[in-house]
Design a protein around this motif. Structure first.
Motif, PDB file in Angstrom:
ATOM      1  N   THR B   5      14.046 -10.405   8.620  1.00 28.29           N
ATOM      2  CA  THR B   5      14.930  -9.519   9.369  1.00 28.29           C
ATOM      3  C   THR B   5      16.399  -9.859   9.124  1.00 28.29           C
ATOM      4  O   THR B   5      17.289  -9.194   9.632  1.00 28.29           O
ATOM      5  N   ASP B   6      16.659 -10.948   8.369  1.00 24.41           N
ATOM      6  CA  ASP B   6      18.050 -11.257   8.051  1.00 24.41           C
ATOM      7  C   ASP B   6      18.492 -10.382   6.893  1.00 24.41           C
ATOM      8  O   ASP B   6      17.678  -9.850   6.143  1.00 24.41           O
ATOM      9  N   SER B   7      19.807 -10.240   6.739  1.00 23.61           N
ATOM     10  CA  SER B   7      20.327  -9.276   5.776  1.00 23.61           C
ATOM     11  C   SER B   7      20.925  -9.982   4.579  1.00 23.61           C
ATOM     12  O   SER B   7      21.934 -10.684   4.705  1.00 23.61           O
ATOM     13  N   PRO B   8      20.332  -9.848   3.386  1.00 22.12           N
ATOM     14  CA  PRO B   8      20.910 -10.453   2.194  1.00 22.12           C
ATOM     15  C   PRO B   8      22.310  -9.917   1.920  1.00 22.12           C
ATOM     16  O   PRO B   8      23.205 -10.674   1.518  1.00 22.12           O
ATOM     17  N   ARG B  10      24.570  -8.913   3.993  1.00 20.61           N
ATOM     18  CA  ARG B  10      25.545  -9.528   4.910  1.00 20.61           C
ATOM     19  C   ARG B  10      25.786 -10.987   4.558  1.00 20.61           C
ATOM     20  O   ARG B  10      26.896 -11.492   4.696  1.00 20.61           O
ATOM     21  N   LEU B  11      24.730 -11.668   4.072  1.00 16.30           N
ATOM     22  CA  LEU B  11      24.936 -13.045   3.611  1.00 16.30           C
ATOM     23  C   LEU B  11      25.931 -13.078   2.459  1.00 16.30           C
ATOM     24  O   LEU B  11      26.817 -13.943   2.406  1.00 16.30           O
ATOM     25  N   LEU B  12      25.771 -12.123   1.542  1.00 15.13           N
ATOM     26  CA  LEU B  12      26.691 -12.075   0.415  1.00 15.13           C
ATOM     27  C   LEU B  12      28.110 -11.758   0.889  1.00 15.13           C
ATOM     28  O   LEU B  12      29.088 -12.283   0.358  1.00 15.13           O
ATOM     29  N   ALA B  13      28.208 -10.914   1.915  1.00 22.25           N
ATOM     30  CA  ALA B  13      29.531 -10.613   2.466  1.00 22.25           C
ATOM     31  C   ALA B  13      30.170 -11.885   3.038  1.00 22.25           C
ATOM     32  O   ALA B  13      31.369 -12.148   2.839  1.00 22.25           O
ATOM     33  N   VAL B  14      29.335 -12.689   3.741  1.00 22.05           N
ATOM     34  CA  VAL B  14      29.847 -13.952   4.291  1.00 22.05           C
ATOM     35  C   VAL B  14      30.336 -14.851   3.159  1.00 22.05           C
ATOM     36  O   VAL B  14      31.425 -15.440   3.229  1.00 22.05           O
ATOM     37  N   LEU B  15      29.539 -14.925   2.080  1.00 18.58           N
ATOM     38  CA  LEU B  15      29.933 -15.743   0.942  1.00 18.58           C
ATOM     39  C   LEU B  15      31.261 -15.259   0.361  1.00 18.58           C
ATOM     40  O   LEU B  15      32.147 -16.067   0.036  1.00 18.58           O
ATOM     41  N   PHE B  18      34.018 -16.486   2.464  1.00 20.03           N
ATOM     42  CA  PHE B  18      34.275 -17.905   2.217  1.00 20.03           C
ATOM     43  C   PHE B  18      35.126 -18.098   0.967  1.00 20.03           C
ATOM     44  O   PHE B  18      36.086 -18.880   0.942  1.00 20.03           O
ATOM     45  N   VAL B  21      38.685 -16.997   1.580  1.00 19.88           N
ATOM     46  CA  VAL B  21      39.415 -17.966   2.412  1.00 19.88           C
ATOM     47  C   VAL B  21      39.794 -19.187   1.583  1.00 19.88           C
ATOM     48  O   VAL B  21      40.938 -19.669   1.636  1.00 19.88           O
ATOM     49  N   SER B  22      38.858 -19.687   0.781  1.00 15.21           N
ATOM     50  CA  SER B  22      39.173 -20.902   0.021  1.00 15.21           C
ATOM     51  C   SER B  22      40.250 -20.630  -1.020  1.00 15.21           C
ATOM     52  O   SER B  22      41.103 -21.479  -1.260  1.00 15.21           O
ATOM     53  N   LEU B  25      43.424 -20.706   0.775  1.00 13.88           N
ATOM     54  CA  LEU B  25      43.796 -22.087   1.114  1.00 13.88           C
ATOM     55  C   LEU B  25      44.397 -22.798  -0.092  1.00 13.88           C
ATOM     56  O   LEU B  25      45.421 -23.491   0.018  1.00 13.88           O
TER      57      LEU B  25
END
Lengths: 428, 619
Positions: B5-8, B10-15, B18, B21-22, B25
């Motif tokens: 039920t998790d979303s691949p 959305r995981l890629l969006a989180v990555l 990241f 952001v880096s 930085l």
């Protein structure tokens, strides 16, 4: 009890015959070495930099012992590596069993810090719990890992109903709110930000309703403004962030000293142990909150960039682990741990480079601090444990949840599994 | 497992977040570490490095023998405390222990207690502790009866010799003093500040946030230059006698001040230079608070109206212009009507002495006679004024003598080419009125009168470090013959007038000189209209030597109260020429006159005849 080891598509498959079930098989292979290397490298850099940034100050301190800060750090690193090894070997699914007790214990610990005889305060926030002769622990660290485990468990259990309001968003708030509010009350806004952002990331990955998330974001923003406005020192930190040079000896002092340390490092750095702002005692919290500034001073842009790169490696491999985890719980747990470590690291670094106001959180694996280091390493162990069971994409257990039912939802037991009206519409 | 039920996606969006952001930085890091590097690193270095100066040891000042120390620098100790490090009860104990050690009482003790028991991080308790007290405090610190205090050595200037008067140090006005910052004030200390102080050593060291120096980080930027010692031309023995004589005369004459300069007329070396009243240079701070004017050395820094000693320059102008010689007869009429009868000048006693040779006019200090000569120096008042003013200027009046002491002033001359003098101005100028000079100018000009005509540069420093100061050759301002005549004229003055002869002549030596007594105009008298004071300025400048003049001694007694005041008769308990003799006697006994630098000039004949014989008489 025999084990047959064979090589299948590059992964080691271990067949075990469980006495209880007789047929339960776990396919395990080597953990993700990229994560392992990144974590070990960061911890090693941490021990080195903690020594470099604390030796003179500790020598000039009460004990005249230049190892006063780095000694415990080494002990905690060893303990943390043991914990990491254990967590790597243990099947992460057992964590579902302890997720509820862990959550409750974390809440109790967070309440206990308000008992005056048990707590002591560091730097106006970040309360520690001191029980008898045991080393002081930072309950907020335990709260983080407990919440991540419990949320992963709960999201996996709740499945697609996460996207609903009552069973999803509101329930999520009810789970997260106690811990967040206790941490806010400490008051430790940096840790609050890490916990909140980690929980929201997990919520987002687990399938939250985007409109609810936007609404939550709005409410959260108002909450942040309220909390900041009610704490005078938080306002000072914002002011120092907006113009650190306005009061260079007062509230802007730490920010400016961090930037000066970075500038002294330049491109290639002054060299190990050559930091002048840490050894010279100019930079407050040089060995914990602002250790990244000392890394930047001693190893320059290259060294500081390497640390950021190591966290990106953890983030990238962590997301890959989450993508190819064998089940939803593992995926969300991996995502949560990765999000937690990366978000905390990024906030810490952003503080040093003056992109966000001073928050007072540690750089995972690197900063001095036993609770942070050991629990981060244990969390990395969980991540490694998940990485041992990753599977190829396209196998049965990552099939679409609704299996052709067309509404994007899994077939779930229980009375709330699906709306009955769909059947009665006469479509079939 | 019922499926994921998790979303691949959305995981890629989180990555992706990241990574973004880096990247930002790293960009921000590069902004501080590379683009802003120079500016910020300079600020950081300025913060962590401390530039400080270690003053060099100040040079010692010796007298002309090179053995007598007139001024030197020693270590004294500053006692500082850090009360904030001690418990309040302990602070009071330490304060009591210190009060006992330092022997303080009353306000001093209360003030120390107040500072010691404050909450301040750092207070200075007392300064200028000597070695004995410092070692007692160190012993107490070792015994732990005193805690939280530190002793820091500080350079401290001391003037070890007592002066001629009680409560003074030797040659205080000549030497000046050194303030807390190591800067010389007044006198030799000021004029030779850079030589004495040297250059401080400049050191850069790293410091930490508490301003403590980080060990082994200091670098010497400039090595510095050691302060050099000075050897003065002053003879300490003569200086002491001089100060004692001035004290005696100043007190006896009830004078505001009494100054004297003893000078070698050929080299300009000053053997002694003193003024009563003097002060204690070791206690300059109390004087600075009470009476800072006491620091001024009137010999170089204060002008006055010299009076009849200027008749010598009227004589010089008359001789040089061939208007008069020693034997020219002049009729002293007691008074003289000038400027068409609008104004009269008088002799000091308002009496007429009748026809006198010019040398007696000078000897008896006849104002009218001198005025008559001055008025006839040239054709008309304008030319005569110009000749007299030029003579003064030539003899160094109106300009600095160049003596190596601080704060010399040039005096005041009225230039007749700017504003023409009236007859009365010229007549007054003939006997030294309407002009302001310093005693050192008088001594220098009289030296030129007697040394063969060379205007030397007076100086008080004979050697710097191990180098001897080269004596500057002065310029020839009058002819050697004229100098001889002036010397003879002064010899005549002292020997012709009985009261001078009685109180000035020293057997075995030749002596000459000229007196001056000047009224003092005080504009504050008579309700602001001004008036003459009842005190007088007395001057005597004379020379002494076996045969030729070897020393010039200028004596000035300011605002002395006469024993009686009659017209033209204001006797002092100790006359200026009497003081001259006392000083000359001291000089004879302390300096060996025969070893003083020889001169090229043969001794003057006692009664040399004038070189020319002007026929003019002055009825």
């Amino acid at each position: 009890m025999t084990a047959v080891v064979a090589r299948i598509s590059g992964a080691t498959v271990v067949r075990r015959h469980s006495r209880a079930t007789g047929s339960l098989q776990r396919e395990r292979h080597q953990p993700d070495y990229a994560i392992l290397i990144a974590v070990v490298a960061l911890t090693a850099i941490g021990v080195l930099m903690v020594y470099s940034s604390s030796a003179i100050k500790a020598y000039l301190g009460k004990t005249n012992d230049s190892f006063a800060v780095v000694g415990p750090q080494v002990v905690w690193a060893v303990l943390g590596f043991v914990a990491m090894g254990v967590m790597t070997r243990v099947d992460y699914r057992y964590l579902r069993l302890i997720s509820v007790p862990a959550y409750v214990v974390a809440l109790v610990l967070l309440v206990l810090v308000f008992v005056p005889s048990l707590n002591y305060v560091v730097g106006g926030s970040a309360r520690f719990l001191q029980v008898g002769p045991l080393p002081a622990v930072h309950p907020a660290e335990i709260g983080k890992i407990a919440l991540v485990i419990y949320l992963a468990h709960w999201f996996a259990k709740t499945g697609t109903r996460v996207g609903s309001f009552w069973r999803g968003t509101l329930a999520f708030l009810v789970i997260v709110a106690p811990i967040v509010m206790l941490v806010v009350a400490e008051p430790d806004l940096g840790t609050t930000a890490v916990i909140t952002l980690t929980a929201l990331t997990m919520f987002f990955v687990a399938g939250a309703s985007l409109s609810h998330l936007v609404g939550l974001g709005g409410i959260g923003l108002m909450g942040v403004v309220t909390v900041i406005a009610s704490h005078p020192y938080q306002l000072d930190r914002i002011r120092a962030f907006l113009d650190p040079w306005k009061d260079p000896l007062g509230i802007g002092h730490q920010t400016i000293q961090g930037l000066l340390a970075l500038a002294l490092g330049g491109m290639f750095g002054a060299g190990l142990g050559e930091s002048r702002l840490a050894g010279g005692l100019f930079l407050p919290n040089a060995s914990n909150d602002f250790i990244f500034a000392i890394i930047g001073e001693e190893f320059g842009l290259l060294g500081a960039g390497l640390v950021i790169l190591l966290f990106v490696v953890i983030g990238y491999q962590g997301v890959r682990t989450a993508l190819s985890a064998p089940d939803t719980f593992g995926s969300l747990l991996a995502a949560g741990i990765t999000a937690w470590l990366c978000i905390q690291a990024f906030i810490n670094i952003a503080v040093v480079v003056a992109l966000v106001p001073i928050t007072g959180i540690t750089l995972p694996f690197v900063s001095a601090g036993g609770s942070s280091l050991s629990i981060s390493l244990a969390a990395a162990g969980i991540l490694l444990s998940i990485s041992r069971e990753t599977v190829e994409r396209g196998t049965w257990n990552d099939a679409s949840a609704d299996r052709g039912r067309g509404h994007g939802r899994a077939h779930l037991p229980g009375p709330g599994r699906r709306p009955v009206s769909q059947r009665s519409s006469g479509r079939a | 497992m019922l499926g994921r039920t998790d979303s691949p996606r959305r995981l890629l969006a989180v990555l992706a977040v990241f990574v973004l952001v880096s990247v930002s930085l790293v960009g921000r890091l590069a902004w501080w570490q590379v683009i802003q590097h120079d500016q910020l690193a300079a600020a950081a270095r300025a913060q962590i490095s401390l530039r400080y100066e270690q003053p060099s040891r100040r040079g010692t000042i010796y007298d002309r023998s090179g053995t007598v120390v007139l001024a030197t620098t020693v270590d004294r100790y500053r006692l500082a405390a850090t009360p904030a490090d001690l418990a309040p009860t302990r602070r009071a104990e330490v304060a009591d222990a210190l009060i006992a050690l330092l022997g303080l009482t009353g306000d001093d003790a209360a003030s120390l207690t107040a500072r010691m028991t404050s909450d301040r991080a750092y207070v200075v308790l007392t300064r200028d502790l000597d070695d004995g007290t410092a070692s007692r405090i160190r012993a107490a610190m070792a015994a732990k009866t005193v805690q939280g205090v530190a002793l820091d050595a500080e350079p401290f200037r001391v003037y070890p010799l007592a002066g001629g008067a009680p409560g003074t140090t030797l040659a205080a006005k000549l030497l000046g003093f050194v303030n807390r910052d190591g800067v010389g004030q007044y006198g030799v200390e000021q004029s030779y500040q850079s030589t004495l102080a040297g250059q401080p050593r400049v050191v850069v060291a790293e410091r930490d946030a508490s301003n403590n120096l980080v060990p082994d980080t200091s670098q010497i930027l400039q090595p510095g230059v050691t302060g050099q010692d000075l050897r003065l031309t002053i003879d300490a023995g003569l200086q002491l006698s001089l100060e004692q004589e001035l004290l005696a005369a100043g007190v006896a004459d009830r004078a505001a001040s009494a100054s004297a300069v003893v000078m070698d007329p050929y080299t300009g070396e000053v053997y002694g230079e003193a003024t009563y009243p003097s002060y204690d240079a070791n206690d300059y701070r109390a004087i600075a608070a009470k009476d800072p004017a006491a620091f001024i050395d009137p010999v170089v820094s204060s002008v006055y109206e010299p009076g009849s000693v200027f008749k010598m320059f009227t004589a010089l102008a008359g001789y040089e212009n061939n208007r008069v010689n020693a034997q020219t007869l002049i009729r002293d009429t007691g008074s003289l009507s000038l400027d068409g009868g609008r104004i009269r000048i008088f002799d000091s006693d308002k009496r007429a002495m009748g026809w006198l040779p010019f040398e007696d006019v000078i000897a008896f200090s006849r104002n009218v006679g001198a005025a008559k000569v001055a008025l006839k120096l040239g054709k008309g008042t304008g030319q005569s004024s110009a000749i007299l003013a030029d003579t003064w200027e030539k003899m160094g009046f109106g300009s600095l003598t160049g003596i190596d002491l601080a704060d010399e002033v040039p005096g005041i001359l009225r230039d007749p080419t700017i504003k023409p003098w009236a007859q009365v101005d010229l007549a007054n100028a003939a006997f030294g009125q309407g002009v302001a000079v310093t005693p050192i100018q008088l001594a220098t000009a009289y030296s030129a009168l007697v040394n063969g005509g060379v205007l030397v540069k007076p100086h008080v420093v004979a050697g710097v470090g191990d180098r001897e100061q080269a004596t500057e050759a002065g310029s020839q301002v009058i002819s050697a013959d004229m100098s001889r005549q002036m010397t003879d004229l002064m010899y005549h003055v002292v020997h012709r007038v009985p009261w001078y002869r009685d109180k000035t002549v020293i057997s075995g030596y030749r002596v000459g000189g000229k007196t001056g007594t000047a009224q003092i105009w005080d504009p504050r008298l008579n309700g602001g209209r001004g008036g003459w004071k009842s005190t007088y300025n007395h001057t005597f400048i004379g020379w002494i030597g076996k045969g030729k003049p070897r020393l010039v001694i200028a004596v000035t007694i300011r605002e002395a109260q006469p024993l009686v005041i009659r017209q033209g008769f204001v006797p002092l308990a100790v006359e200026s020429y009497e003081l001259f003799r006392r000083i000359a006697t001291d000089a004879i006994s302390t300096l060996d006159l025969s070893t003083l630098p020889p001169t090229n000039r043969p001794p003057a004949a006692p009664a040399a005849s004038p070189s020319s014989n002007p026929s003019t008489a002055y009825p």
